[in-house]
Each structure stands twice: as structure tokens, then as C-alpha cells.
Design a protein around this motif. Structure first.
Motif, PDB file in Angstrom:
ATOM      1  N   ASP A 442       1.273  -0.720   0.008  1.00  0.00           N
ATOM      2  CA  ASP A 442      -0.029  -0.099   0.001  1.00  0.00           C
ATOM      3  C   ASP A 442       0.820   1.190  -0.121  1.00  0.00           C
ATOM      4  O   ASP A 442       0.436   2.664   1.057  1.00  0.00           O
ATOM      5  CB  ASP A 442      -1.218  -0.360   1.269  1.00  0.00           C
ATOM      6  CG  ASP A 442      -1.667  -1.082   0.861  1.00  0.00           C
ATOM      7  OD1 ASP A 442      -2.412  -1.983  -0.039  1.00  0.00           O
ATOM      8  OD2 ASP A 442      -2.201  -1.679   1.896  1.00  0.00           O
ATOM      9  N   GLY A 443       1.881   1.915  -0.573  1.00  0.00           N
ATOM     10  CA  GLY A 443       2.553   2.469  -1.164  1.00  0.00           C
ATOM     11  C   GLY A 443       3.662   3.143   0.127  1.00  0.00           C
ATOM     12  O   GLY A 443       4.525   3.922   0.323  1.00  0.00           O
ATOM     13  N   VAL A 444       3.545   1.557   1.358  1.00  0.00           N
ATOM     14  CA  VAL A 444       4.728   2.255   2.128  1.00  0.00           C
ATOM     15  C   VAL A 444       5.432   1.232   2.472  1.00  0.00           C
ATOM     16  O   VAL A 444       5.503   0.070   2.458  1.00  0.00           O
ATOM     17  CB  VAL A 444       3.792   1.469   3.552  1.00  0.00           C
ATOM     18  CG1 VAL A 444       4.674   2.176   5.108  1.00  0.00           C
ATOM     19  CG2 VAL A 444       2.461   2.699   3.423  1.00  0.00           C
ATOM     20  N   PRO A 445       6.870   1.375   1.865  1.00  0.00           N
ATOM     21  CA  PRO A 445       8.107   0.247   2.489  1.00  0.00           C
ATOM     22  C   PRO A 445       9.101  -0.373   3.598  1.00  0.00           C
ATOM     23  O   PRO A 445       8.717   0.990   4.408  1.00  0.00           O
ATOM     24  CB  PRO A 445       9.412   1.116   1.584  1.00  0.00           C
ATOM     25  CG  PRO A 445       9.053   2.537   1.576  1.00  0.00           C
ATOM     26  CD  PRO A 445       7.599   3.292   1.755  1.00  0.00           C
ATOM     27  N   THR A 446       8.662  -1.177   3.807  1.00  0.00           N
ATOM     28  CA  THR A 446       9.095  -1.461   5.143  1.00  0.00           C
ATOM     29  C   THR A 446      10.390  -1.818   5.346  1.00  0.00           C
ATOM     30  O   THR A 446      10.538  -3.272   4.370  1.00  0.00           O
ATOM     31  CB  THR A 446       7.482  -2.145   5.637  1.00  0.00           C
ATOM     32  OG1 THR A 446       6.545  -1.660   5.601  1.00  0.00           O
ATOM     33  CG2 THR A 446       8.235  -3.036   7.653  1.00  0.00           C
ATOM     34  N   LYS A 447      11.489  -2.176   6.213  1.00  0.00           N
ATOM     35  CA  LYS A 447      12.499  -2.455   6.383  1.00  0.00           C
ATOM     36  C   LYS A 447      12.589  -4.475   7.100  1.00  0.00           C
ATOM     37  O   LYS A 447      11.382  -4.928   7.662  1.00  0.00           O
ATOM     38  CB  LYS A 447      13.699  -2.251   7.182  1.00  0.00           C
ATOM     39  CG  LYS A 447      13.996  -1.061   6.484  1.00  0.00           C
ATOM     40  CD  LYS A 447      15.013  -0.814   5.878  1.00  0.00           C
ATOM     41  CE  LYS A 447      15.590   0.115   5.710  1.00  0.00           C
ATOM     42  NZ  LYS A 447      16.630   0.477   6.889  1.00  0.00           N
ATOM     43  N   THR A 448      13.282  -5.406   5.577  1.00  0.00           N
ATOM     44  CA  THR A 448      13.070  -6.144   6.387  1.00  0.00           C
ATOM     45  C   THR A 448      14.427  -6.406   7.651  1.00  0.00           C
ATOM     46  O   THR A 448      14.698  -5.933   7.649  1.00  0.00           O
ATOM     47  CB  THR A 448      13.476  -7.877   5.019  1.00  0.00           C
ATOM     48  OG1 THR A 448      14.873  -7.484   5.055  1.00  0.00           O
ATOM     49  CG2 THR A 448      12.664  -7.101   3.558  1.00  0.00           C
ATOM     50  N   ASP A 449      14.038  -7.827   7.980  1.00  0.00           N
ATOM     51  CA  ASP A 449      14.387  -8.489   8.812  1.00  0.00           C
ATOM     52  C   ASP A 449      17.062  -8.239   8.399  1.00  0.00           C
ATOM     53  O   ASP A 449      17.415  -7.475   8.797  1.00  0.00           O
ATOM     54  CB  ASP A 449      15.260  -9.529   9.509  1.00  0.00           C
ATOM     55  CG  ASP A 449      13.607  -9.842  10.624  1.00  0.00           C
ATOM     56  OD1 ASP A 449      13.250  -8.510  11.135  1.00  0.00           O
ATOM     57  OD2 ASP A 449      13.787 -11.101  10.654  1.00  0.00           O
ATOM     58  N   GLN A 450      17.034  -8.982   6.890  1.00  0.00           N
ATOM     59  CA  GLN A 450      18.268  -8.140   6.420  1.00  0.00           C
ATOM     60  C   GLN A 450      17.936  -6.181   6.256  1.00  0.00           C
ATOM     61  O   GLN A 450      19.582  -5.734   6.320  1.00  0.00           O
ATOM     62  CB  GLN A 450      17.998  -8.573   4.758  1.00  0.00           C
ATOM     63  CG  GLN A 450      19.979  -8.551   5.079  1.00  0.00           C
ATOM     64  CD  GLN A 450      20.021  -9.577   5.876  1.00  0.00           C
ATOM     65  OE1 GLN A 450      20.746 -10.900   6.297  1.00  0.00           O
ATOM     66  NE2 GLN A 450      21.586  -9.553   5.749  1.00  0.00           N
TER      67      GLN A 450
END
Length: 563
Positions: A442-450
Motif C-alpha cells: 500500500d505504498g509503504v516500504p517496510t524494512k526486512t530483518d536483513q
């Protein structure tokens, strides 16, 4: 966009005062702590500054970027703002071809957290995008002073060294001049147009990058609008029917109404920094900003009636019992976040970046939580007199021994890291590789654990775009922040030495070192206002008056930035 930031202490210090939103937003997903761009020492093998006509010959031409249009343009010294959804399919390209020639560049920079391995997926992707093999020498940001001094005193200086303003004490300014190259031949005037993203960096940020009469620094721009916000629990205010105060008397009355120690609720933390704003006290974030020409005479912040009045009002808050007990612990106070979230206190002053970081912290477990920023009030209920902050405070420098090919590779790195929000280069610099380091929903970038391991405060330290606020996860916060900066920026004046890089003579370096501790002791009732008056008297006789004469000479030679 702001970092996964380490929380600042409950009582902002000189260092945290100027934690520019540029520093916060440039580190976007990055883990940079809320530190400040303070410590204004700089400029020449001789003491002093470079300004006026001399600076104009050195500065890069300004060419505004037209790659991306912000939702909220800059105004009154604010950051630019982005509040719309992030469309990865529509990201622009600001660096159409690699400018790097494949050389190797070593960069030493402060780092907060655990540095990732050199050949991680983020570093590899960034180097491929730029066309340069960057090798990072990340150093602990909390002890960077010592490492920086040792490296600059040696003959083994990396190709690039990042120096935050707060690390520019002692011999560092003279080392900057002796150890680092003049970038003027590559960037002054129209030469910068070879690097369009660098050309779009505001001129005031470049002016701050002049050291020893030469353009030596690659800057991280910052808003000049105020950054210290009285943050408050808007959800509880709405629930209880509290009104945002518009004077110091109204604040005191509100604070007494809120406080119920038996119920473990206090109004606020130490409000000293808001008091300085409300009473119009000159900036304490950097020594040159503490001086201003008043009725034909240079005055230092600690000499003013407003300074004493701000301390006295802050003391009265402690005496009235409306300040949370943690503030009595001073620099040993715990992170204020958990107790603020629990409603143990409702108001505290801190850097504007905490507006977002506190929102993000509480979003999942505390959906009713809403933090917002109060407009700063004039102490008597009128308009406040605020003071503009420096337009850049972190700089990257290139080794004087570097070959032209290395210098141009460094500029290729900077041209990518200075790409504006909404571009492919910005996303790579601040988020890494989609799928590996972040996902988008939904247009929101979210960091992965990496991503949280690899994409930390490295490349963002080399150079940054114009100060930017963008939180795809909380666009209403980005709008609130920018609009707050614009409203407060309308009241911000530029003191006499705003925007200049100034190196005070070493004989005056320690003159006012103890003033902050004395401020805190007075506010907490351990010392009296008369102790500060005595300190000021001693300060004058020990060199303050001579330092005034020294600053007057700079003013006579360069003119004033004041308005």
C-alpha cells in the motif's frame, strides 16, 4: 522518512538541540541516533571565516532539481514534504548513467549500531549503481571524537572522512584545512553541473562547507527553521479537554491542572529548551549562533535578561512539582519513550524527528496514541522570537593526497546519495534492494530483518539532498512536521553569524564549557540565578569581552547575516 533511531535522552543537550531533520531524514531507515549538528568550529588555517564576495567565487551554481515535485514546497526555512503514496513503478531516475569509473574509495564515518559486513547485499548494490568500489571504515559514533583525532593526526587518512559539526572541537578544524582537498576546481560555479544532484543542494549548505577559504566539504543540508518542538500527547489532551497553552502563565496553569503525583502523572519533562524559545534566547546549539548585534553591540546569549528569565521560569516548573521526577536525574535519566507512552507525563521538548519515531514506536501496540507538536508561544502570549538554525552540520571531506580519479569517484558517490526523494537512487540509498532489504505494501516500504542489518547510516553520510520530510507510513506526521516548521520558521530570525563557518581561537575554546551544567543546576534548584550572574561576570573577565572584540572584527570584515 526517518531512521529507526536510538531514542534521545529525556533532557536535550547542546548536542541533541540541533539534531537536524536532515540528519534524521537522510538516514531514513537507517538507525542514526537523534544527534545534533552542533559545534561550530571551522574555517581556516587562520581563525575566522570566509564570507561575502570571497565565498561567492567559491560556491557551486545552484540548479534546482526538476526530477520530482514535492507535495509541500519549502517555506520559511522548512524542509520539503512528501505526503502521497510511494509508487515504486513511478520512481524517477536522477542519475541516468554511472559517473563512477570503477575505482576503489575508502570512507571513514561515524556509525551507530553494529556495522554490517563489507560485502553485504546493500553495499554491493550501491557500489554497482554508482560505479565505485566503496570500502567502509565505520567507527563507533559514540567515541568518534577520539578516533577522528587519532586518524587526522596520522599519515594514514582514508580517501573520505565524515566529520559531524559536533566533532569539530580542538584541533579538528585546522586538521580539516591541512588534510583535505579543495573541491572548488570540481564544483565551484558551473563545474557542479556535471553532478546535477549536487547542483540542487541549497547554496546555504554549500556556504557552510567552506573551510579555510576553500570549498572542502560535501554537506548534509538541514532546515534553518527551528527543530526543537514541545511534543505532547494530543490524544490525552483531547480526552481531558486540555487546551494547548499560548503563554508561559497558561503553561504553568495547565501543568498544575495535569499533575497528580499520587496517580503517577506529571505535566512535563524539563522544559528549559522550550523556555529558551518562548523568551527569545539566542541559540545555544553552536557558539557563533549565540552572538548577535543588538543596538550596535555584540551580545552573547548568556548576558541577556531573556536568558535569566527563561532559567527562572524553568526553575518555577520544577519548584511547582509539575516536572516528572526523571528529569531530576539529568543526563542519567532513562529514555522518556515508555513513560510518555504510559501517560506518566504529557509534554516534553525534543527534536522534531521524535514526532515520527514515537508515532512509529506505538502504532502497533497503542493505536490510540497520538503525539503532536505545540506551536511555540511568546512568553507573554505574543508572537515568539525564534532563531534560525544552521543550514548544514555534517560534512564529508576528501583526502588532499587523493588522485583526480579518486576525487571524481567520490563525487560520483555523492551525486547518487544526494538524489531527491521519489527517485530510484534515493530508494536504493535509503532502503536498499526491494525484496531483500524492504517490501512495499500500500505504498509503504517496510524494512526486512536483513534491511535492518545492512541498510544503516553509511552512504547517507556522504552527501544528502535538500532537507526532506517523508513518512509513507505516517504521511500526516510528515505534513504536521513541515507545516510546524513553516509556521515557526516565520518567526525565526538569523543571528549575526548565521550560515558562517567560524573557528574561534583556541584560547577561548573552554570559556563557556560549564554553562550548560550550571543552567541545569539552576533549573533544578541546586544553584541560584545569582550564580549564573557571577559566571557571566567571570566569563567576561576571563576572555568573553576579548572574544566579543574578535567576533566584532569578523562582523566588520564580512557583514552580518542578521535580519
Amino acid at each position: 522518512m526517518t531512521p529507526n533511531a536510538a531514542s534521545a535522552s529525556s533532557g536535550p543537550s547542546r548536542r541533541s538541540f540541533l539534531a537536524s531533520t536532515a540528519a534524521a531524514t537522510a538516514a531514513v531507515a537507517g538507525g542514526m541516533p537523534l544527534l545534533a549538528a552542533c559545534g561550530g568550529s571551522e574555517s581556516g588555517s587562520r581563525d575566522g571565516t570566509t564570507s561575502g564576495k570571497d565565498a561567492k567565487k567559491i560556491l557551486p551554481a545552484y540548479v534546482a532539481s526538476n526530477v520530482v515535485t514535492p507535495d509541500i514546497p519549502a517555506k520559511n526555512g522548512s524542509a520539503i514534504g512528501f505526503t502521497s503514496k510511494l509508487d515504486l513503478a513511478d520512481l524517477k531516475t536522477s542519475v541516468p548513467e554511472k559517473l563512477g569509473k570503477g575505482g576503489k574509495v575508502t570512507i571513514m564515518s561515524p556509525f551507530w549500531g553494529s556495522p554490517p559486513k563489507q560485502n553485504n547485499a546493500y553495499y554491493t548494490a550501491m557500489n554497482d549503481l554508482i560505479g565505485v568500489d566503496v570500502r567502509w571504515q565505520n567507527q563507533d559514533g559514540n567515541t568518534y571524537d577520539q578516533k577522528l583525532g587519532a586518524v587526522l593526526a596520522s599519515s594514514d587518512v582514508p580517501d573520505v572522512v565524515v566529520v559531524p559539526g559536533w566533532n569539530m572541537g580542538g584541533k579538528i578544524p585546522s586538521a580539516i584545512i591541512s588534510k583535505f582537498v579543495d573541491l572548488g576546481p570540481y564544483l565551484s560555479g558551473d563545474a557542479v553541473k556535471e553532478y546535477p544532484n549536487l547542483a540542487a543542494i541549497p547554496t546555504d549548505a554549500w556556504r557552510r562547507s567552506i573551510f579555510g577559504g576553500k570549498l572542502r566539504g560535501l554537506p548534509m543540508p538541514a532546515p534553518s527553521a527551528p527543530s526543537m518542538v514541545p511534543l505532547y500527547r494530543q490524544d490525552i489532551f483531547d480526552e481531558e479537554g486540555y487546551e494547548v497553552p499560548k503563554s508561559c502563565d497558561e503553561f504553568m496553569a495547565l501543568a498544575k491542572d495535569i499533575t497528580n503525583a499520587k496517580a503517577k502523572r506529571w505535566a512535563c519533562l524539563d522544559m528549559k529548551w522550550t523556555a529558551f524559545q518562548a523568551f527569545g534566547v539566542l541559540s545555544g546549539s553552536e557558539k557563533p549562533l549565540g552572538w548577535n548585534l543588538v543596538d550596535g553591540k555584540l551580545v552573547y546569549r548568556i548576558e541577556t535578561e531573556e536568558f535569566l528569565e527563561a532559567l527562572e521560569w524553568s526553575r518555577k516548573l520544577f519548584a511547582a512539582g509539575v516536572v516528572h521526577p526523571d528529569s531530576g536525574l539529568g543526563k542519567n535519566a532513562p529514555d522518556p519513550g515508555p513513560k510518555f507512552a504510559a501517560g506518566e507525563f504529557l509534554i516534553y521538548p525534543n527534536n522534531i524527528s521524535q514526532w515520527w519515531s514515537r508515532t512509529a514506536e506505538q502504532a502497533a501496540q497503542n493505536p490510540d496514541f497520538k503525539i503532536w507538536g505545540m506551536d511555540v508561544w511568546g512568553h507573554d502570549g505574543g508572537a515568539p522570537t525564534l532563531w534560525a538554525e544552521q543550514p548544514a552540520g555534517i560534512f564529508a571531506f576528501v583526502n588532499k593526497k587523493a588522485s583526480e580519479s579518486v576525487i571524481r569517484d567520490v563525487l560520483a558517490v555523492a551525486n547518487v546519495t544526494a538524489a531527491p526523494y521519489g527517485t530510484k537512487e534515493y530508494m536504493m540509498t535509503n532502503y536498499g534492494v526491494e525484496g531483500t532489504h524492504y517490501t512495499v505494501k500500500d505504498g509503504v516500504p517496510t524494512k526486512t530483518d536483513q534491511g535492518n542489518i545492512d541498510v544503516l547510516n553509511a552512504y547517507v553520510m556522504v552527501a544528502s539532498p535538500a532537507a526532506t520530510l517523508a513518512h509513507p507510513d505516517f504521511p500526516e506526521v510528515a505534513r504536521g512536521q513541515v507545516e510546524w516548521e513553516q509556521r515557526m520558521g516565520a518567526f525565526a530570525k538569523k543571528s549575526s553569524f548565521w550560515g558562517m563557518q567560524i573557528t574561534e581561537p583556541t584560547r577561548y575554546t573552554n570559556l563557556s564549557n560549564d554553562v550548560e551544567q550550571l543552567e541545569d543546576d539552576i533549573v533544578r534548584g541546586r544553584k541560584k540565578i545569582s550564580d549564573m550572574q557571577q559566571f557571566v561576570s567571570d566569563w567576561k573577565s576571563k576572555g568573553g569581552d576579548k572574544l566579543r572584540d574578535w567576533y566584532q572584527k569578523i562582523l566588520d570584515e564580512n557583514g552580518s547575516a542578521g535580519n
